[in-house]
Design an enzyme around this catalytic site. Structure first.
Site, mmCIF file in Angstrom:
data_model
loop_
_atom_site.group_PDB
_atom_site.id
_atom_site.type_symbol
_atom_site.label_atom_id
_atom_site.label_comp_id
_atom_site.label_asym_id
_atom_site.label_seq_id
_atom_site.Cartn_x
_atom_site.Cartn_y
_atom_site.Cartn_z
ATOM 1 N N GLU A 1 0.847 -1.207 0.000
ATOM 2 C CA GLU A 1 0.000 0.000 0.000
ATOM 3 C C GLU A 1 0.874 1.245 0.000
ATOM 4 O O GLU A 1 0.598 2.220 -0.696
ATOM 5 C CB GLU A 1 -0.931 0.012 1.222
ATOM 6 C CG GLU A 1 -2.060 1.045 1.150
ATOM 7 C CD GLU A 1 -1.696 2.431 1.648
ATOM 8 O OE1 GLU A 1 -2.460 3.371 1.393
ATOM 9 O OE2 GLU A 1 -0.622 2.605 2.284
ATOM 10 N N GLU A 2 1.943 1.172 0.786
ATOM 11 C CA GLU A 2 2.821 2.348 0.935
ATOM 12 C C GLU A 2 3.623 2.629 -0.339
ATOM 13 O O GLU A 2 4.229 3.678 -0.459
ATOM 14 C CB GLU A 2 3.773 2.168 2.128
ATOM 15 C CG GLU A 2 3.070 1.947 3.475
ATOM 16 C CD GLU A 2 2.386 3.197 4.016
ATOM 17 O OE1 GLU A 2 2.349 4.228 3.304
ATOM 18 O OE2 GLU A 2 1.882 3.141 5.153
ATOM 19 N N HIS A 10 4.159 7.872 9.788
ATOM 20 C CA HIS A 10 5.320 7.559 8.942
ATOM 21 C C HIS A 10 6.647 7.924 9.603
ATOM 22 O O HIS A 10 7.591 8.364 8.930
ATOM 23 C CB HIS A 10 5.192 8.226 7.563
ATOM 24 C CG HIS A 10 4.183 7.543 6.673
ATOM 25 N ND1 HIS A 10 3.902 7.935 5.390
ATOM 26 C CD2 HIS A 10 3.384 6.468 6.892
ATOM 27 C CE1 HIS A 10 2.983 7.136 4.859
ATOM 28 N NE2 HIS A 10 2.650 6.242 5.766
HETATM 29 ZN ZN ZN Z 1 -1.596 3.110 5.464
#
Ligand code: ZN
Length: 338
Positions: free
Chosen positions: A168-169, A268
């Site tokens: 996803e990242e 993050h």
């Molecule tokens: Zn995420």
């Protein structure tokens, strides 16, 4: 005291009570203990799973050895819960041109009837900068606790697919791989996606698909602590952010998206770790997603009604909603031509 002062004081008192209630209601609910009833969502249980799956808390980006270890633990947990999980391996490319080999974990619970399935999706990969205990560890742990709760409760009418995807990242690659290449994708009728853009706060329903007034209505009737506003999606559409739901929607699937956004400075970073992962946010995430999976499993996914709603919640207790006035606009256009 004269009449005007009394009125002013009363107004002040009402405002203070409202602000106090709002502060209480928009705080996530308390985490339920590990011995909560089996069909219910318990953040106590989900946190034990989260701690185990994260292992030493290393970052586990796409394709890494740490990622493979996380995936093995996810697979083992689904296996322990009595599922027959399977692996989807695929080479996928995203919309900004990033390509990679990704490995998804998929489990299925049969419904009481063979019909279109409800997909519950979260990603297990993290960014290289941090362990991703909230993004998307909270979504992943919630999905695993929901997989357990669904088996413990009344069997859902429709099948439920649990997808824990990778990449996803890196441009939503796991979702791309699932939609493009997994045979189960064509059986999906609606999606619940779990995300995080912080480490704390209420789990907000911030995105739906187009023509999904019926999902908003279902959300309003099914979720105990609804926190949402149609303005969230209007703002979100203007931002450069995307989640897996973007890919599912492009594939023609209706759905809704939950995320919490408090503690945004840890997003993050190395501080998106287990210690900072809010148990209340996990509880709210899980309560929301479990309620929606159960509601969608009983809904008409073959031919859902069309139409959009504008909506907002009142103190996370009730959702005020009304149809968006396409009819009014049409009438106005007709009038303009005359
Ligand atoms: Zn995420």
């Amino acid at each position: 005291m004269d009449r005007a002062s009394a009125k002013l004081l009363a107004a002040l008192a009402v405002t203070i009570v409202f602000i106090g209630l709002a502060a209480l209601r928009y705080r996530p609910p308390p985490a339920r203990p590990a011995d909560a009833p089996a069909p219910d969502f318990s953040a106590g249980r989900a946190r034990e799973v989260l701690r185990a799956v994260l292992g030493g808390g290393e970052p586990h980006p796409t394709g890494s050895e740490a990622g493979a270890r996380v995936r093995q633990r996810v697979f083992a947990e689904l296996d322990r819960l009595g599922y027959q999980p399977r692996i989807q391996e695929a080479f996928a490319c995203g919309s900004v041109g990033i390509c990679a080999r990704v490995t998804n974990v998929i489990a299925r619970l049969d419904g009481r009837r063979a019909a279109k399935a409800v997909l519950l999706s979260a990603h297990y990969d993290s960014v290289p900068a941090g362990p991703g205990a909230s993004d998307d560890g909270a979504g992943m742990a919630a999905a695993l606790e929901i997989a357990r709760a669904l088996k413990a409760g009344t069997r859902p009418e429709r099948p439920v697919l649990i997808l824990l995807n990778e990449g996803e990242e890196d441009d939503l690659l796991g979702a791309e791989a699932f939609v493009a290449a997994d045979p189960a994708a064509k059986d999906v009728g609606a999606v619940v996606n779990l995300e995080a853009r912080g480490t704390t706060g209420a789990s907000l329903m911030f995105e739906t698909s187009d023509q999904s007034g019926w999902i908003v209505d279902l959300f309003a009737r099914s979720v105990a602590r609804p926190a949402s506003n149609s303005i969230y999606y209007t703002i979100y559409k203007m931002l450069p952010n995307d989640t897996d739901l973007t890919v599912y929607k492009r594939g023609g699937l209706p759905g809704l998206n939950f995320a919490f956004i408090g503690g945004e400075a840890r997003y993050h970073t190395p501080r998106d770790d287990f210690a900072h992962a809010d148990p209340g946010s996990l509880q709210h995430h899980g309560d929301n997603a479990l309620a929606m999976v159960r509601a969608l499993a009983s809904a008409d996914l073959e031919a859902p009604p069309r139409g959009e709603l504008a909506f907002f919640d009142v103190l996370a207790s009730y959702v005020v909603r009304w149809p968006l006035g396409t009819e009014l606009i049409r009438r106005h256009e007709r009038g303009g031509k005359r």
